[in-house]
Design a protein around this motif. Structure first.
Motif, PDB file in Angstrom:
ATOM      1  N   TYR A  13      34.793  30.282  54.710  1.00  0.00           N
ATOM      2  CA  TYR A  13      35.433  30.815  53.516  1.00  0.00           C
ATOM      3  C   TYR A  13      34.576  31.936  52.944  1.00  0.00           C
ATOM      4  O   TYR A  13      33.509  31.695  52.382  1.00  0.00           O
ATOM      5  CB  TYR A  13      35.622  29.701  52.481  1.00  0.00           C
ATOM      6  N   GLU A  14      35.047  33.172  53.081  1.00  0.00           N
ATOM      7  CA  GLU A  14      34.330  34.344  52.574  1.00  0.00           C
ATOM      8  C   GLU A  14      34.838  34.638  51.162  1.00  0.00           C
ATOM      9  O   GLU A  14      35.753  35.437  50.956  1.00  0.00           O
ATOM     10  CB  GLU A  14      34.572  35.541  53.497  1.00  0.00           C
ATOM     11  N   PHE A  15      34.243  33.946  50.187  1.00  0.00           N
ATOM     12  CA  PHE A  15      34.806  33.973  48.839  1.00  0.00           C
ATOM     13  C   PHE A  15      34.796  35.364  48.204  1.00  0.00           C
ATOM     14  O   PHE A  15      35.679  35.705  47.429  1.00  0.00           O
ATOM     15  CB  PHE A  15      34.087  32.967  47.928  1.00  0.00           C
ATOM     16  N   SER A  16      33.815  36.174  48.511  1.00  0.00           N
ATOM     17  CA  SER A  16      33.694  37.471  47.857  1.00  0.00           C
ATOM     18  C   SER A  16      34.915  38.343  48.120  1.00  0.00           C
ATOM     19  O   SER A  16      35.517  38.898  47.191  1.00  0.00           O
ATOM     20  CB  SER A  16      32.428  38.183  48.320  1.00  0.00           C
ATOM     21  N   SER A  17      35.296  38.472  49.383  1.00  0.00           N
ATOM     22  CA  SER A  17      36.442  39.317  49.717  1.00  0.00           C
ATOM     23  C   SER A  17      37.754  38.693  49.246  1.00  0.00           C
ATOM     24  O   SER A  17      38.678  39.399  48.826  1.00  0.00           O
ATOM     25  CB  SER A  17      36.488  39.566  51.232  1.00  0.00           C
ATOM     26  N   VAL A  18      37.833  37.366  49.315  1.00  0.00           N
ATOM     27  CA  VAL A  18      39.044  36.677  48.871  1.00  0.00           C
ATOM     28  C   VAL A  18      39.256  36.888  47.377  1.00  0.00           C
ATOM     29  O   VAL A  18      40.369  37.176  46.922  1.00  0.00           O
ATOM     30  CB  VAL A  18      38.960  35.169  49.193  1.00  0.00           C
ATOM     31  N   GLU A  19      38.201  36.753  46.590  1.00  0.00           N
ATOM     32  CA  GLU A  19      38.318  36.909  45.139  1.00  0.00           C
ATOM     33  C   GLU A  19      38.747  38.319  44.776  1.00  0.00           C
ATOM     34  O   GLU A  19      39.628  38.518  43.935  1.00  0.00           O
ATOM     35  CB  GLU A  19      36.980  36.555  44.479  1.00  0.00           C
ATOM     36  N   GLU A  20      38.139  39.292  45.406  1.00  0.00           N
ATOM     37  CA  GLU A  20      38.480  40.683  45.124  1.00  0.00           C
ATOM     38  C   GLU A  20      39.940  40.967  45.465  1.00  0.00           C
ATOM     39  O   GLU A  20      40.661  41.633  44.719  1.00  0.00           O
ATOM     40  CB  GLU A  20      37.559  41.600  45.930  1.00  0.00           C
ATOM     41  N   LYS A  21      40.378  40.427  46.604  1.00  0.00           N
ATOM     42  CA  LYS A  21      41.749  40.659  47.051  1.00  0.00           C
ATOM     43  C   LYS A  21      42.769  40.094  46.062  1.00  0.00           C
ATOM     44  O   LYS A  21      43.728  40.775  45.670  1.00  0.00           O
ATOM     45  CB  LYS A  21      41.966  40.029  48.430  1.00  0.00           C
ATOM     46  N   TRP A  22      42.554  38.838  45.632  1.00  0.00           N
ATOM     47  CA  TRP A  22      43.570  38.205  44.796  1.00  0.00           C
ATOM     48  C   TRP A  22      43.553  38.712  43.364  1.00  0.00           C
ATOM     49  O   TRP A  22      44.603  38.769  42.709  1.00  0.00           O
ATOM     50  CB  TRP A  22      43.443  36.688  44.863  1.00  0.00           C
ATOM     51  N   LEU A  23      42.397  39.109  42.873  1.00  0.00           N
ATOM     52  CA  LEU A  23      42.379  39.720  41.542  1.00  0.00           C
ATOM     53  C   LEU A  23      43.260  40.970  41.523  1.00  0.00           C
ATOM     54  O   LEU A  23      44.002  41.227  40.573  1.00  0.00           O
ATOM     55  CB  LEU A  23      40.940  40.083  41.142  1.00  0.00           C
ATOM     56  N   GLN A  24      43.180  41.728  42.594  1.00  0.00           N
ATOM     57  CA  GLN A  24      43.985  42.949  42.691  1.00  0.00           C
ATOM     58  C   GLN A  24      45.469  42.618  42.852  1.00  0.00           C
ATOM     59  O   GLN A  24      46.318  43.200  42.173  1.00  0.00           O
ATOM     60  CB  GLN A  24      43.499  43.797  43.871  1.00  0.00           C
ATOM     61  N   GLY A 130      33.704  47.759  27.561  1.00  0.00           N
ATOM     62  CA  GLY A 130      34.578  47.028  28.480  1.00  0.00           C
ATOM     63  C   GLY A 130      33.836  46.126  29.439  1.00  0.00           C
ATOM     64  O   GLY A 130      34.456  45.468  30.292  1.00  0.00           O
ATOM     65  N   THR A 131      32.521  46.033  29.301  1.00  0.00           N
ATOM     66  CA  THR A 131      31.727  45.264  30.265  1.00  0.00           C
ATOM     67  C   THR A 131      32.185  43.816  30.359  1.00  0.00           C
ATOM     68  O   THR A 131      32.476  43.303  31.442  1.00  0.00           O
ATOM     69  CB  THR A 131      30.234  45.317  29.879  1.00  0.00           C
ATOM     70  N   ILE A 132      32.257  43.143  29.223  1.00  0.00           N
ATOM     71  CA  ILE A 132      32.565  41.707  29.266  1.00  0.00           C
ATOM     72  C   ILE A 132      34.006  41.459  29.694  1.00  0.00           C
ATOM     73  O   ILE A 132      34.311  40.447  30.329  1.00  0.00           O
ATOM     74  CB  ILE A 132      32.258  41.027  27.919  1.00  0.00           C
ATOM     75  N   VAL A 133      34.903  42.394  29.383  1.00  0.00           N
ATOM     76  CA  VAL A 133      36.291  42.245  29.821  1.00  0.00           C
ATOM     77  C   VAL A 133      36.366  42.248  31.347  1.00  0.00           C
ATOM     78  O   VAL A 133      37.046  41.416  31.962  1.00  0.00           O
ATOM     79  CB  VAL A 133      37.170  43.363  29.229  1.00  0.00           C
ATOM     80  N   ASN A 134      35.668  43.170  31.983  1.00  0.00           N
ATOM     81  CA  ASN A 134      35.662  43.226  33.447  1.00  0.00           C
ATOM     82  C   ASN A 134      35.039  41.972  34.042  1.00  0.00           C
ATOM     83  O   ASN A 134      35.445  41.492  35.103  1.00  0.00           O
ATOM     84  CB  ASN A 134      34.903  44.466  33.916  1.00  0.00           C
ATOM     85  N   GLN A 135      34.035  41.431  33.359  1.00  0.00           N
ATOM     86  CA  GLN A 135      33.397  40.205  33.844  1.00  0.00           C
ATOM     87  C   GLN A 135      34.325  39.007  33.711  1.00  0.00           C
ATOM     88  O   GLN A 135      34.340  38.124  34.566  1.00  0.00           O
ATOM     89  CB  GLN A 135      32.085  39.980  33.089  1.00  0.00           C
ATOM     90  N   LEU A 136      35.120  38.975  32.647  1.00  0.00           N
ATOM     91  CA  LEU A 136      36.099  37.896  32.481  1.00  0.00           C
ATOM     92  C   LEU A 136      37.162  37.962  33.575  1.00  0.00           C
ATOM     93  O   LEU A 136      37.633  36.940  34.070  1.00  0.00           O
ATOM     94  CB  LEU A 136      36.757  37.990  31.101  1.00  0.00           C
ATOM     95  N   LYS A 137      37.542  39.171  33.940  1.00  0.00           N
ATOM     96  CA  LYS A 137      38.503  39.315  35.033  1.00  0.00           C
ATOM     97  C   LYS A 137      37.929  38.751  36.323  1.00  0.00           C
ATOM     98  O   LYS A 137      38.628  38.078  37.097  1.00  0.00           O
ATOM     99  CB  LYS A 137      38.871  40.789  35.217  1.00  0.00           C
ATOM    100  N   LYS A 138      36.654  38.995  36.560  1.00  0.00           N
ATOM    101  CA  LYS A 138      35.997  38.489  37.769  1.00  0.00           C
ATOM    102  C   LYS A 138      35.968  36.963  37.778  1.00  0.00           C
ATOM    103  O   LYS A 138      36.026  36.326  38.828  1.00  0.00           O
ATOM    104  CB  LYS A 138      34.574  39.047  37.860  1.00  0.00           C
ATOM    105  N   LEU A 139      35.906  36.380  36.587  1.00  0.00           N
ATOM    106  CA  LEU A 139      35.929  34.923  36.472  1.00  0.00           C
ATOM    107  C   LEU A 139      37.294  34.354  36.857  1.00  0.00           C
ATOM    108  O   LEU A 139      37.426  33.163  37.115  1.00  0.00           O
ATOM    109  CB  LEU A 139      35.580  34.524  35.031  1.00  0.00           C
ATOM    110  N   GLY A 140      38.298  35.226  36.925  1.00  0.00           N
ATOM    111  CA  GLY A 140      39.646  34.777  37.270  1.00  0.00           C
ATOM    112  C   GLY A 140      40.528  34.560  36.059  1.00  0.00           C
ATOM    113  O   GLY A 140      41.625  33.998  36.184  1.00  0.00           O
ATOM    114  N   ALA A 141      40.085  34.981  34.887  1.00  0.00           N
ATOM    115  CA  ALA A 141      40.854  34.777  33.664  1.00  0.00           C
ATOM    116  C   ALA A 141      42.213  35.468  33.761  1.00  0.00           C
ATOM    117  O   ALA A 141      42.275  36.679  33.888  1.00  0.00           O
ATOM    118  CB  ALA A 141      40.072  35.301  32.454  1.00  0.00           C
TER     119      ALA A 141
END
Length: 889
Positions: A13-24, A130-141
């Motif tokens: 499970y390559e979580f890094s690429s998976v997370e980036e893909k689904w956020l988009q 916008g720093t914390i907003v982008n970080q919240l997005k990375k969390l999957g919010a």
């Protein structure tokens, strides 16, 4: 419709690429967008707006993970769901950041002037905010990011003005002199709950105050001798006969030529010290109240920077702490200092810059909160607003019953400027929503606006309705207000939660939220507060980069028990990463067998009672898990949601069901194979839906690889309880078989019999029904435990040299003679014992050393104690193993 993914999952499970893909993808497909469809129930959440200056810390990660879990759950339930994101302008904090930036250029805000400085802050916000907003997005919010708000944006600013003006015209906002908490560093007043009290080792100075006629003296005690220059009385209890004669005499204030009166006030305690109090109305909250009662003058001896002013006489120009030293020295030199004693007390600090605050009198704006607070208390008492956990009710009531008027003005530039103007010609005070052009009293155009801005919490108190478009009656307000639940940390119950209740009820005639869930602060694994100075901070962004966001989210969920301190251990995060990998590997195995199936294969579950026992059992356990997860989500028992998923997925689906059905999946019997495929696909889909709100990335990736065209998992339907799947009898039978299998495996494992070695097993089972069940599944038991023979009987003697396991009233025996070299194993254990005992002796030596315990950092001592616990446990296991081998020998 989501594009169908490749059916094969990668080996790891390559979580890094998976997370980036689904956020988009989620964003592109509008999965987070709010729906406002008629006839559907609504579920709405407004994010506790993080400061625009902030970066994601572990508290944010916990708070937003819990919100996201509920939002994803209700979205899957088909509710009209919205999660409104946004940030707070954080007046003092943001101004401090920009001022520090200017300082590097050798400038201050006054060099720029108000308008240019505010423009500078807006530039900073655009660049960095916008720093914390982008970080919240990375969390999957899964916020509706198109609805992002800012407490200083145009719409919210309009709401703030409207609220201020209405409260003023209702007589609930006033301006007046009052004792406030003042930060000499930030140059602004602070509300009571913006002051952090820290236990501090200080001094208590006992000072002799002589009677004005020279006939005697009284001793008073103070922790802040520099404030004595502002004393305007000495207070004693009305019943204290010792001082009854002083009313006509008065007190000569040391180091000055002033005579101050003695006042008789019940606040003075006859039993405490000499029973006499120095009264400094301008520099102490209690003294201020005494001053009001006795009409004492207000004498400020300190300016807004914490420097002694001209009223301090010869001490003018000294910093308050330098003045303290000089005052003490002079008191001692002139014979007024009686004693100095060590004194531990709580000292108030500014919650932003940590400077010691000064109580001082100042002209400020206030909200009369009692009428607003009474409505909020009634809403909670009547059950219109529920607080979780319930242990917070008494704290809430106590604070609200003793609430003081709220000081809402701040002497800074960044924030909502108070909409009040003073006419220079006639002195008229004008408070309006729109900027006035002339005085309504004298028509003068010489109007000067108030310099102060509003407390940051004033605008955030309006958050649940201002973000929905109030004061306009928008469709969002009609659909989503009141909001469903507020999730926040307990430490802002009064900063923010109570104020939202007050403002929401007053302006909307309705509660702002139905439920309040207060989570604990996140501490380190030893229960200590995380701080950079102690080096125990867990950075969620680093953890997510190392272990994956799903592992981080699942860990936080597992620890989020109501009313329980959250002790976060990075080892647990790593452990739950293994759980995420377990789900991935189970899905890979399943896809090898169902990847090419048509969804019609799932029809086999329509008649579960016609399926073999193992399928009946897993469907029944699935139904129970659906029930547990739904109940946990509905009642905010997040840890139970994590526990139910973990136990079912790993403990039952992976460890038992997948192993049990392997034979059917590889079978030449088409019926057996189809049944296994249909149930496997059904249960796997249900698992992905149940745990998706907690671990969205891995589940969405697996879901996309399942057979058939699929919309995103996050927009699919959350599992409903299937009553037809429930089967207590099948569960009891499988539990019996698993108990027997576990017993045989435990004997093999404890005796360290190699997995490739075939063994014999005997079962004594007195219950005929259970005995029949075991006998009917003897082949499956033998396959799963690698038996050469398996005997099931009502009773029988224990075979010689046999390992034993008792399951309920069932005896399980495995003869071990010839399978284990007892002497060699005992010798190996003896070597291990010696090694462990040697380490334990060293550890006990440290813990028995008083100097080590007194001088070593707490974290080091805790680590040594933890090592001792591990060594003790290891020694106990060695002893148990020795006993087992001795029995075999």
């Amino acid at each position: 419709m989501a594009q169908k993914e490749d059916k094969l999952l990668s080996k790891g499970y390559e979580f890094s690429s998976v997370e980036e893909k689904w956020l988009q993808k989620w964003t592109e497909e509008g999965c987070f967008d709010a729906k406002m469809e008629d006839g559907k129930p609504s579920f709405s959440v407004v994010i506790p707006p993080p400061n625009v200056t902030g970066v994601l810390h572990v508290g944010h990660a916990l708070n937003n993970t819990l919100q996201d879990i509920l939002v994803r759950y209700h979205r899957m339930c088909g509710d009209n769901t919205v999660w409104v994101p946004g940030t707070d302008h954080a007046g003092i904090a943001t101004q401090n950041v920009v001022e520090r930036q200017l300082a590097t250029e050798g400038k201050g805000r006054h060099d720029l002037g108000r308008d240019a400085f505010i423009e500078k802050v807006w530039e900073w916000r655009k660049e960095k905010g916008g720093t914390i907003v982008n970080q919240l997005k990375k969390l999957g919010a899964s916020c509706d990011w198109e609805r992002e708000r800012f407490t200083m944006d145009e719409g919210l600013s309009d709401a703030v003005r409207e609220v201020f003006v209405r409260l003023y015209k209702e007589g609930l906002i006033y301006k007046g002199d009052y004792i406030v908490n003042w930060c000499p560093r930030c140059h602004t007043a602070l509300a009571d709950d913006e002051v952090e009290h820290e236990d501090t080792k200080g001094k208590l100075y006992h000072v002799r105050y002589p009677y004005a006629d020279g006939s005697g003296s009284v001793v008073v005690a103070t922790t802040r001798p520099e404030t004595m220059l502002g004393d305007t009385a000495v207070a004693v209890h009305p019943d204290d006969e010792r001082y009854a004669h002083l009313g006509d005499i008065g007190i000569r204030l040391p180091l000055t030529d002033r005579v101050i009166p003695v006042v008789y006030d019940h606040h003075a305690q006859m039993e405490f010290g000499t029973g006499a109090l120095k009264v400094t109305p301008s520099h102490d909250r209690d003294d201020y109240e005494i001053g009001l009662r006795h009409d004492l003058p207000l004498l400020k001896v300190m300016d807004d920077k914490g420097v002694m002013n001209e009223e301090a006489g010869e001490y003018a120009g000294l910093d308050r702490f330098e003045c303290r030293k000089k005052i003490v020295a002079d008191l001692e030199a002139q014979g007024f200092l009686v004693e100095i004693e060590d004194y531990d007390h709580a000292v108030g600090h500014c919650y932003r810059c940590k400077t010691v605050i000064e109580p001082t009198t100042s002209l400020q704006w206030f909200v009369s909160v009692r009428p607003l607070a009474d409505k909020a208390v009634a809403a909670v008492r009547d059950g219109d607003i529920n607080i979780y956990p319930k242990t917070w009710y008494n704290t809430f009531y106590s604070w609200m019953d003793n609430i003081r008027d709220w000081c809402i003005s701040r002497q800074i530039w960044w924030g909502h400027r108070i909409p009040a103007w003073t006419c220079e010609d006639c002195g008229e005070l004008i408070v309006e929503s729109t900027d006035p052009t002339s005085c309504p009293k004298c028509s003068s155009t010489k109007l000067v606006q108030e310099n102060d801005v509003l407390d940051t919490w004033f605008s955030s108190a309006l958050w649940p309705f201002s973000t929905m478009g109030w004061p306009e009656n928008t469709k969002e307000l009609q659909t989503f207000y009141p909001t469903s639940v507020l999730i926040t940390s307990f430490d802002i119950l009064f900063f923010w939660v109570a104020r939202m209740m007050m403002m929401g009820i007053h302006f909307m005639d309705e509660i702002p939220f139905k439920d309040v869930y207060l989570h604990a602060l996140v501490r380190d694994k030893h229960g200590k507060k995380m701080s950079k100075s102690t080096g125990n901070v867990i950075d969620p962004l680093e953890v997510m980069a190392q272990y994956g966001t799903d592992a981080m989210r699942f860990t936080l969920t597992a620890f989020a028990a109501q009313g329980r301190e959250i002790k976060l251990d990075e080892d647990r995060i790593e452990g739950y990463r293994h759980f995420i990998n377990k789900i991935w590997n189970a899905a890979r195995f399943a896809l090898m067998h169902v990847g090419e199936c048509d969804n019609s294969v799932k029809k086999v579950v329509e008649n579960p009672k016609e399926l073999p026992l193992v399928h009946q059992w897993i469907l029944s356990r699935t139904a129970t898990t659906i029930e547990s997860v739904r109940r946990g989500l509905d009642e905010y028992h997040f840890n139970e949601v994590a526990s139910a998923n973990y136990q079912f997925i790993w403990g039952e689906f992976c460890d038992w069901y997948l192993e049990w059905i392997k034979a059917d999946l590889f079978s030449d019997d088409p019926k057996a194979k189809e049944q296994a495929q249909g149930v496997l696909l059904t249960v796997l889909e249900t698992i992905l839906k149940l745990i998706h709100p907690v671990t969205p990335f891995v589940t969405e990736e697996i879901w996309s690889a399942l057979p058939g065209e699929r919309s995103p998992l996050m927009t699919s339907e959350f599992p409903e309880l299937q009553e037809s799947w429930k089967n207590p009898e099948a569960e009891a039978q499988m539990e019996l078989l698993m108990g027997v299998i576990t017993g045989i495996r435990n004997i093999r494992s404890e005796a360290e019999v190699h997995p490739s070695n075939k063994i014999d097993a005997f079962v004594n089972c007195p219950d005929e029904t259970q005995r029949t069940t075991i006998a009917n599944f003897a082949a499956a038991v033998s396959d799963m435990t690698r038996l050469s023979s398996f005997t099931v009987q009502e009773s029988g003697e224990k075979p010689d040299d046999a390992g034993t396991y008792i399951y309920n009233d069932i005896e399980i025996f495995v003869p071990l003679a010839g399978l284990v070299d007892v002497a060699a194993e005992l010798e190996k254990l003896a070597r291990e014992r010696k090694k462990v005992e040697g380490k334990l002796k060293q550890v006990n030596g440290k813990l028995g050393n008083g100097k080590f315990l007194a001088n070593a950092p707490d974290a080091v001592v805790a680590k040594v104690k933890e090592e001792k616990e591990q060594l003790d446990a290891k020694l106990a296991k060695i002893g148990e193993a020795e006993e087992r081998y001795k029995k075999i020998g």
